[in-house]
Design a protein around this motif. Structure first.
Motif, mmCIF file in Angstrom:
data_model
loop_
_atom_site.group_PDB
_atom_site.id
_atom_site.type_symbol
_atom_site.label_atom_id
_atom_site.label_comp_id
_atom_site.label_asym_id
_atom_site.label_seq_id
_atom_site.Cartn_x
_atom_site.Cartn_y
_atom_site.Cartn_z
ATOM 1 N N ASN A 168 14.746 -0.965 -33.494
ATOM 2 C CA ASN A 168 13.981 -2.053 -32.895
ATOM 3 C C ASN A 168 13.013 -2.687 -33.887
ATOM 4 O O ASN A 168 12.838 -3.906 -33.889
ATOM 5 N N LEU A 169 12.395 -1.874 -34.723
ATOM 6 C CA LEU A 169 11.458 -2.401 -35.705
ATOM 7 C C LEU A 169 12.161 -3.373 -36.652
ATOM 8 O O LEU A 169 11.677 -4.475 -36.901
ATOM 9 N N SER A 225 9.201 -9.861 -44.090
ATOM 10 C CA SER A 225 9.685 -8.817 -44.993
ATOM 11 C C SER A 225 8.970 -7.525 -44.622
ATOM 12 O O SER A 225 7.970 -7.538 -43.886
ATOM 13 N N GLN A 226 9.467 -6.422 -45.135
ATOM 14 C CA GLN A 226 8.785 -5.144 -44.914
ATOM 15 C C GLN A 226 7.366 -5.206 -45.463
ATOM 16 O O GLN A 226 6.431 -4.690 -44.855
ATOM 17 N N GLU A 227 7.219 -5.861 -46.593
ATOM 18 C CA GLU A 227 5.898 -5.972 -47.220
ATOM 19 C C GLU A 227 4.926 -6.766 -46.348
ATOM 20 O O GLU A 227 3.771 -6.383 -46.181
ATOM 21 N N ARG A 228 5.382 -7.884 -45.798
ATOM 22 C CA ARG A 228 4.520 -8.706 -44.927
ATOM 23 C C ARG A 228 4.141 -7.958 -43.652
ATOM 24 O O ARG A 228 3.003 -8.040 -43.197
ATOM 25 N N LEU A 229 5.110 -7.250 -43.062
ATOM 26 C CA LEU A 229 4.820 -6.465 -41.867
ATOM 27 C C LEU A 229 3.806 -5.378 -42.186
ATOM 28 O O LEU A 229 2.849 -5.167 -41.435
ATOM 29 N N ALA A 256 6.469 1.139 -48.121
ATOM 30 C CA ALA A 256 7.474 2.207 -48.177
ATOM 31 C C ALA A 256 7.545 2.956 -46.843
ATOM 32 O O ALA A 256 8.615 3.406 -46.426
ATOM 33 N N TYR A 257 6.406 3.053 -46.176
ATOM 34 C CA TYR A 257 6.360 3.713 -44.871
ATOM 35 C C TYR A 257 7.191 2.922 -43.856
ATOM 36 O O TYR A 257 7.931 3.505 -43.067
ATOM 37 N N VAL A 258 7.090 1.594 -43.900
ATOM 38 C CA VAL A 258 7.878 0.746 -42.998
ATOM 39 C C VAL A 258 9.366 1.003 -43.223
ATOM 40 O O VAL A 258 10.132 1.144 -42.267
ATOM 41 N N GLY A 259 9.778 1.098 -44.477
ATOM 42 C CA GLY A 259 11.179 1.378 -44.784
ATOM 43 C C GLY A 259 11.634 2.720 -44.240
ATOM 44 O O GLY A 259 12.740 2.837 -43.700
ATOM 45 N N VAL A 301 10.353 4.297 -41.685
ATOM 46 C CA VAL A 301 10.416 4.197 -40.219
ATOM 47 C C VAL A 301 11.706 3.503 -39.808
ATOM 48 O O VAL A 301 12.400 3.961 -38.895
ATOM 49 N N GLU A 302 12.058 2.416 -40.486
ATOM 50 C CA GLU A 302 13.287 1.697 -40.152
ATOM 51 C C GLU A 302 14.529 2.556 -40.357
ATOM 52 O O GLU A 302 15.505 2.406 -39.633
ATOM 53 N N ARG A 303 14.506 3.446 -41.339
ATOM 54 C CA ARG A 303 15.643 4.344 -41.574
ATOM 55 C C ARG A 303 15.637 5.540 -40.630
ATOM 56 O O ARG A 303 16.590 6.320 -40.600
ATOM 57 N N GLY A 304 14.568 5.719 -39.858
ATOM 58 C CA GLY A 304 14.481 6.826 -38.914
ATOM 59 C C GLY A 304 14.132 8.141 -39.560
ATOM 60 O O GLY A 304 14.366 9.196 -38.976
ATOM 61 N N SER A 305 13.544 8.099 -40.746
ATOM 62 C CA SER A 305 13.217 9.348 -41.435
ATOM 63 C C SER A 305 11.729 9.679 -41.377
ATOM 64 O O SER A 305 11.278 10.594 -42.052
ATOM 65 N N GLU A 306 10.972 8.956 -40.564
ATOM 66 C CA GLU A 306 9.521 9.162 -40.488
ATOM 67 C C GLU A 306 9.112 9.325 -39.035
ATOM 68 O O GLU A 306 9.560 8.571 -38.169
ATOM 69 N N ASN A 307 8.258 10.324 -38.767
ATOM 70 C CA ASN A 307 7.660 10.455 -37.443
ATOM 71 C C ASN A 307 6.469 9.515 -37.385
ATOM 72 O O ASN A 307 5.581 9.573 -38.227
ATOM 73 N N VAL A 308 6.438 8.663 -36.387
ATOM 74 C CA VAL A 308 5.423 7.628 -36.293
ATOM 75 C C VAL A 308 4.378 8.026 -35.259
ATOM 76 O O VAL A 308 4.723 8.512 -34.185
ATOM 77 N N THR A 309 3.109 7.781 -35.570
ATOM 78 C CA THR A 309 2.051 8.032 -34.597
ATOM 79 C C THR A 309 1.949 6.845 -33.645
ATOM 80 O O THR A 309 2.399 5.740 -33.956
#
Length: 87
Positions: free
Chosen positions: A10-11, A21-25, A34-37, A39-47
């Motif tokens: 969804n992100l 872009s990921q940078e603008r977001l 890099a955190y946005v990337g 999250v988009e790949r599903g490899s990060e637990n998001v608070t």
């Protein structure tokens, strides 16, 4: 789909729809690109706080990031590369 994959899906979809872009977001949400990337790949637990910041930057409710896409939904496309054209 697990929750991290749904959020990432969804992100990316919403980010591309907004033309960000990921940078603008990341800049708008006050987080690292890099955190946005990740999250988009599903490899990060998001608070929840980070979800709220990203949703605010995209001007959508947090629930939108948690909604499971339809089984036949096409994979979100990447943002078109290159600079935006001047009007």
């Amino acid at each position: 789909m697990d929750a991290r994959t749904i959020i990432g899906w969804n992100l990316r979809r919403l980010r591309v729809e907004c033309g960000l872009s990921q940078e603008r977001l990341a800049l708008a949400a006050g987080i690292d690109r890099a955190y946005v990337g990740r999250v988009e790949r599903g490899s990060e637990n998001v608070t929840i706080t980070t979800l709220e910041a990203m949703a605010a930057a995209l001007s959508v409710p947090v629930a939108t990031l948690l909604t499971e896409p339809a089984a036949d939904a096409p994979k979100p496309l990447p943002l078109r590369a290159g600079r935006k054209r001047k009007p």
